[in-house]
Design an enzyme around this catalytic site. Structure first.
Site: not given
Length: 262
Positions: A151, A138
């Protein structure tokens, strides 16, 4: 669609990017083994079969060694031509306000389970000297994620791990590609309890577009792909921006109560 006789394993394939990655594989003629930790995986399989794909499913919790083993066993020794390690979990709010069991689940899903699965299937690929691995990292991995701290840290791990593994396999016929999307229109933000944040409510990239770019990069053997011009710019700036400033900027996106008012 005609099968090419090769098997693709796609995790986190019940919805979102994972389902769209599975669709890309099916359109390219791969047989599919798709996995998720929820019953919706059967609905995803039905939609893929409707397009003519050969699909098997595994409902397994890939945050556990037992779940990884269940998925691995479901290959029944068949060579995996492509592993698309996409399963992931998010978690919003301030770190100290989060439940520790939820924190561990994010780490075990995003990091531990992903590493374990790649280790199992990657060793089989190395014995055959053939295979493709796509890891869903990501752009979040470039930024200290205030109010999404665990995260973002897991995605930083995956981004780094992907490039390192690729280098280790440089002299083989196995390719490793890191897909690094930005905010994407999926169930992610609802599941992460982030619908009261700016990032949770603003316009996002389409999952099908993100998946197509990732799949094409994997098939071309590329090292990585950052999807979308905005995200490419974001990662470029992140490399020259102090971490403290990045963390402050992320707060404006992910802190509860920052959602845009309509």
């Amino acid at each position: 669609m005609a099968s090419n006789g090769q098997l693709a394993v796609v995790t986190g394939a019940s919805t979102g990017i994972g389902l769209e990655l599975a669709r890309c594989c099916a359109e390219d003629g791969f047989d599919l083994l798709i996995a998720a930790d929820e019953p919706e995986i059967e609905r995803a399989a039905a939609s893929l079969r409707a397009g003519g794909a050969n699909v098997e499913t595994v409902q397994a919790d890939l945050a556990t060694s037992e779940g990884v083993e269940r998925l691995y066993a479901a290959t029944r020794g068949r060579p995996v031509a492509a592993l698309l390690a996409n399963a992931g979990r998010g978690l919003g709010h301030a770190f100290l306000d989060q439940n520790l069991s939820d924190i561990r689940r994010v780490i075990d899903t995003n990091v531990t389970g992903t590493v374990e699965l790649i280790h199992r299937i990657g060793n089989d690929m190395r014995k055959r000297n053939a295979g493709r691995i796509l890891i869903t990292g990501s752009v979040a991995g470039f930024t200290p994620g205030s109010f999404q701290a665990v995260y973002n840290a897991t995605k930083s791990f995956l981004n780094s791990f992907s490039f390192a593994l690729r280098e280790e396999l440089r002299d083989t016929e196995i390719t490793v590609t890191c897909l690094m999307p930005g905010a994407t229109e999926t169930e992610f933000f609802r599941r992460a309890d982030m619908m009261d944040t700016k990032v949770g409510t603003e316009k996002k990239d389409a999952a099908a577009d993100v998946a197509r770019q990732g799949f094409d990069a994997m098939m071309a053997g590329e090292s990585d792909v950052v999807t979308g011009m905005k995200n490419k710019l974001q990662t470029t700036l992140a490399n020259v921006t102090p971490a403290e400033m990045l963390a402050k900027q992320h707060r404006g996106m992910a802190e509860p109560g920052t959602a845009k008012q309509h």
